[in-house]
Enzyme design. Structure first.
Site, PDB file in Angstrom:
ATOM      1  N   TRP A 126       1.047  -1.287  -0.043  1.00 13.94           N
ATOM      2  CA  TRP A 126      -0.242   0.150   0.091  1.00 13.94           C
ATOM      3  C   TRP A 126       0.814   1.186  -0.025  1.00 13.94           C
ATOM      4  CZ3 TRP A 126      -2.438   2.875   4.643  1.00 13.94           C
ATOM      5  CH2 TRP A 126      -3.720   3.526   4.788  1.00 13.94           C
ATOM      6  N   ASP A 207      -0.789  -5.517   8.982  1.00 17.46           N
ATOM      7  CA  ASP A 207      -1.655  -4.587   8.592  1.00 17.46           C
ATOM      8  C   ASP A 207      -3.020  -5.276   8.237  1.00 17.46           C
ATOM      9  OD1 ASP A 207      -3.253  -3.111   7.622  1.00 17.46           O
ATOM     10  OD2 ASP A 207      -1.985  -1.807   6.496  1.00 17.46           O
ATOM     11  N   ALA A 209      -5.975  -5.071   6.716  1.00 17.94           N
ATOM     12  CA  ALA A 209      -7.393  -4.110   6.513  1.00 17.94           C
ATOM     13  C   ALA A 209      -8.643  -4.909   6.542  1.00 17.94           C
ATOM     14  CB  ALA A 209      -6.739  -2.675   6.066  1.00 17.94           C
ATOM     15  N   LYS A 242     -13.515  -1.320   6.298  1.00 23.71           N
ATOM     16  CA  LYS A 242     -14.111  -2.445   5.142  1.00 23.71           C
ATOM     17  C   LYS A 242     -14.993  -3.321   6.049  1.00 23.71           C
ATOM     18  CE  LYS A 242     -10.385  -0.054   3.004  1.00 23.71           C
ATOM     19  NZ  LYS A 242      -9.872   0.149   3.719  1.00 23.71           N
TER      20      LYS A 242
END
Length: 392
Positions: A126, A207, A209, A242
């Site tokens: 990212w 991470d 997400a 999300k």
């Protein structure tokens, strides 16, 4: 003073969003911005979120500050959601403004604890990861991850590069649904990476997400839980944007696993970092998440809707792979059905991406990353035919 400032480079995704908005064509397709959309193109508010917000509106009696670390109930609920049982005595944590805030605070903590630590990131990753690392003056290092030729994992390259890790370095790992490629490590590959990083004395930094967007809510946490079990110290940055659909509420958490004896000291340092940055984290989204996770009925409805979202993306992946096979008369894009999460990288050139935008009104990031959730049953064949035309 301000006249000394220089222009900053534009964020490519935000720039793409602006181009899309300015495009007058009615048949344009937005596959750039990373938000979930339903078949109508709307990013809906989940049923459980609506119900929790209504209940909160009726019951909330104050808007006073929360604690520096956020509300303990939110932190505990998120630790349980991500790690399951058995980690409460090791988990220091702070609520943050979204997953990005958690990443920023994690990097600040790494820099404060070990200024010489290098941060290893997958190639690609990212874009905000290396951007924040650079801004903080930290040393970023890439390790091979994605094999463009196969649209899968370059695992030999990954393992070879991680042999260069030094003790105390932080290794940024995508817990599931790798962004931007959609290609994930297998369980066996995770075991090999864990063994290597244990041998090197590295600090895993996960991470997470997209929990619930890949193979399922618990299934998407398997790798993170493997890491948590294997290391005495782990950092986990997680987002609720999300899986709860509360993007604009900026709800995230940073979890720092340590020994029970060190937990209080680590927690104090996390609190300190929040105080230096934004003092008290935002609470509305965190409170809604807490209400959902603590209410059996709301949690069940949330899980049901989240599974509907996941299944929709899996269906879109399979449909796109099938349409691309028909349109190109090849299996070149079959990998799309095997990737997980919102994103896949199609392996198109930047020139082909530009043609898709200019001639077909199809917007995707320059590296050909597409947001699968930006599609629907009507646009899948349109995209497949356009890709076939530029690949012909």
């Amino acid at each position: 003073m301000l006249e000394t400032l220089n222009p900053q480079p534009q964020d490519k995704i935000l720039q793409l969003m602006a181009l899309y908005r300015e495009d007058p064509r009615t048949n344009k397709i937005d596959l750039g911005v990373g938000v979930y959309k339903d078949a109508t193109g709307l990013t809906p508010v989940m049923r459980a979120v609506k119900a929790a917000e209504k209940k909160l509106w009726e019951e909330e009696k104050t808007k006073t500050y929360t604690g520096l670390a956020g509300e303990p109930a939110f932190n505990a609920a998120m630790v349980g959601l991500i790690l399951g049982d058995g980690f409460a005595d090791r988990a220091a944590s702070i609520a943050t403004p979204g997953g990005t805030g958690a990443i920023r605070q994690a990097l600040e903590l790494i820099r404060m604890a070990n200024p010489k630590a290098r941060v290893w990131m997958s190639a690609p990753t990212w874009p905000n990861h290396p951007s924040i690392v650079k801004y903080l003056g930290m040393t970023g290092v890439e390790y091979r991850y994605f094999d463009v030729a196969t649209s899968g994992i370059d695992f030999d390259g990954l393992m070879a590069d991680l042999e260069g890790v030094a003790e105390g370095d932080a290794i940024l790992l995508h817990g599931c649904c790798h962004n931007p490629t959609g290609a994930n490590l297998s369980t066996d590959q995770w075991s090999d990476v864990i063994a290597l990083l244990q041998r090197k004395g590295a600090i895993p930094f996960v991470d997470l997400a997209y929990q619930g967007f890949g193979d399922g809510l618990d299934e998407d946490a398997v790798a993170t839980r493997m890491v948590a079990e294997a290391f005495p110290e782990v950092l986990i940055a997680a987002s609720c944007s999300k899986n709860f659909g509360i993007y604009r509420e900026r709800t995230g958490i940073l979890i720092a696993l340590t020994s029970p004896e060190r937990k209080a000291v680590v927690q104090g340092n996390l609190n300190f970092l929040n105080r230096q940055n934004y003092s008290f984290p935002p609470d509305h989204g965190a409170r809604v998440v807490t209400m959902i996770l603590q209410d059996q009925s709301l949690a069940a409805d949330w899980c049901t809707e989240l599974e509907e979202v996941r299944q929709n993306m899996l269906g879109l992946r399979q449909s796109l792979a099938d349409e691309l096979r028909r349109a190109t008369n090849s299996d070149r894009f079959d990998f799309v059905a095997h990737h997980r999460g919102m994103f896949s990288r199609l392996g198109l050139t930047e020139e082909q991406v530009n043609i898709l935008r200019q001639e077909h009104g199809i917007y995707m990031v320059g590296d050909s990353r597409i947001n699968i959730a930006g599609l629907n049953s009507q646009t899948v064949p349109v995209l497949a035919a356009a890709i076939a035309s530029v690949c012909g």
